[in-house]
Design an enzyme around this catalytic site. Structure first.
Site, PDB file in Angstrom:
ATOM      1  N   GLU A  92      -3.861   7.551  -0.935  1.00 21.34           N
ATOM      2  CA  GLU A  92      -3.318   8.057  -2.190  1.00 21.34           C
ATOM      3  C   GLU A  92      -2.312   7.053  -2.749  1.00 21.34           C
ATOM      4  O   GLU A  92      -1.505   6.493  -2.006  1.00 21.34           O
ATOM      5  CB  GLU A  92      -2.630   9.394  -1.902  1.00 21.34           C
ATOM      6  CG  GLU A  92      -1.824   9.972  -3.027  1.00 21.34           C
ATOM      7  CD  GLU A  92      -0.978  11.153  -2.577  1.00 21.34           C
ATOM      8  OE1 GLU A  92      -0.444  11.856  -3.446  1.00 21.34           O
ATOM      9  OE2 GLU A  92      -0.843  11.367  -1.343  1.00 21.34           O
ATOM     10  N   TRP A  93      -2.347   6.842  -4.059  1.00 18.55           N
ATOM     11  CA  TRP A  93      -1.345   5.980  -4.693  1.00 18.55           C
ATOM     12  C   TRP A  93      -0.094   6.800  -4.962  1.00 18.55           C
ATOM     13  O   TRP A  93      -0.142   7.869  -5.576  1.00 18.55           O
ATOM     14  CB  TRP A  93      -1.865   5.404  -6.002  1.00 18.55           C
ATOM     15  CG  TRP A  93      -0.805   4.598  -6.710  1.00 18.55           C
ATOM     16  CD1 TRP A  93       0.077   5.034  -7.648  1.00 18.55           C
ATOM     17  CD2 TRP A  93      -0.496   3.222  -6.493  1.00 18.55           C
ATOM     18  NE1 TRP A  93       0.921   4.031  -8.037  1.00 18.55           N
ATOM     19  CE2 TRP A  93       0.592   2.902  -7.350  1.00 18.55           C
ATOM     20  CE3 TRP A  93      -1.034   2.229  -5.672  1.00 18.55           C
ATOM     21  CZ2 TRP A  93       1.140   1.616  -7.396  1.00 18.55           C
ATOM     22  CZ3 TRP A  93      -0.480   0.960  -5.721  1.00 18.55           C
ATOM     23  CH2 TRP A  93       0.584   0.668  -6.573  1.00 18.55           C
ATOM     24  N   LEU A  94       1.038   6.329  -4.500  1.00 18.02           N
ATOM     25  CA  LEU A  94       2.322   6.972  -4.763  1.00 18.02           C
ATOM     26  C   LEU A  94       3.198   6.013  -5.558  1.00 18.02           C
ATOM     27  O   LEU A  94       3.334   4.850  -5.166  1.00 18.02           O
ATOM     28  CB  LEU A  94       3.026   7.342  -3.448  1.00 18.02           C
ATOM     29  CG  LEU A  94       2.324   8.373  -2.562  1.00 18.02           C
ATOM     30  CD1 LEU A  94       3.092   8.559  -1.258  1.00 18.02           C
ATOM     31  CD2 LEU A  94       2.191   9.698  -3.293  1.00 18.02           C
ATOM     32  N   ASP A 196       6.584   3.405  13.958  1.00 17.97           N
ATOM     33  CA  ASP A 196       6.843   2.065  13.438  1.00 17.97           C
ATOM     34  C   ASP A 196       7.709   2.178  12.187  1.00 17.97           C
ATOM     35  O   ASP A 196       7.398   1.633  11.132  1.00 17.97           O
ATOM     36  CB  ASP A 196       5.522   1.355  13.118  1.00 17.97           C
ATOM     37  CG  ASP A 196       5.721  -0.138  12.820  1.00 17.97           C
ATOM     38  OD1 ASP A 196       6.803  -0.659  13.135  1.00 17.97           O
ATOM     39  OD2 ASP A 196       4.813  -0.762  12.260  1.00 17.97           O
TER      40      ASP A 196
END
Length: 208
Positions: A92-94, A196
């Protein structure tokens, strides 16, 4: 990168997608990262050599586990695989922005909720990676044994195989022997961690 590649992989999840642009974006130093757009639809895509597909598979599994807790916002995993000798991961693009004090405070609250998600045992169902370095997992019932064998001990052995035998190696090996004393009286509870977490793995969304 061939534009056709991006159109083909996105149409696996979005059959009506028509590629308008694919622009490189920042996204770490191991893989290439892209903003892929078509009309009002936008995706975040990571690419690498096909041999690195296991890294994307492990990342996808970890993101889905984090998302399932509803404790911290992570991008939705949409697809991963290989095409034309390239591995890819579609997320998904955020519309992320930099963090400020309020965002960091909110992140701390989210991580605290995440760390309260109990787990039955220490470890993870499969091995994964820290950066590009393989990280052995598997399950264990004893925290000190897990840390000694699969975290600190593994890193020290890896360093030794690379020819490092300096002071940190010596101190690390002493620590391995004395881990039981270090954790004496402390009960470690298995919980879900973001393994991480560094500054490049955290940002804020505009509504924060």
């Amino acid at each position: 990168m061939n534009r056709t590649f991006f159109g083909e992989i996105v149409r696996r999840i979005d059959p009506g997608f028509r590629l308008a642009s694919c622009e490189p974006v920042t996204g770490g130093c191991i893989h290439e990262a892209w903003q892929v757009t078509g009309g009002s639809r936008r995706y975040f895509v990571k690419t690498a050599a096909a041999a690195r597909l296991p890294m994307f598979a492990a990342e996808a599994e970890g993101l889905r586990a984090l998302a399932a807790t509803k404790a911290v916002r992570v991008p939705a995993v949409l697809d991963w695989g290989c095409l034309e000798g390239k591995a890819f991961l579609i997320l998904e693009w955020l519309p992320l922005t930099g963090r400020d004090g309020d965002a960091d405070a909110r992140l701390g609250e989210c991580l605290a909720r995440l760390h309260r998600v109990p787990q039955p045992r220490y470890g993870w169902p499969c091995d994964n990676f820290i950066g590009a370095t393989p990280q052995p997992n598997g399950f264990a019932d004893d925290w000190i044994a897990f840390w000694r064998q699969r975290r600190l001990g593994y890193q020290l052995a890896l360093a030794a195989r690379q020819g490092y035998g300096g002071k940190i190696q010596e101190l690390g090996e002493r620590l391995l022997v004395n881990l039981d004393a270090l954790f004496s009286g402390h009960r470690v509870v298995p919980s879900l961690l973001h393994g991480d977490l560094w500054s490049g793995n955290a940002a804020s969304e505009p509504f924060w």
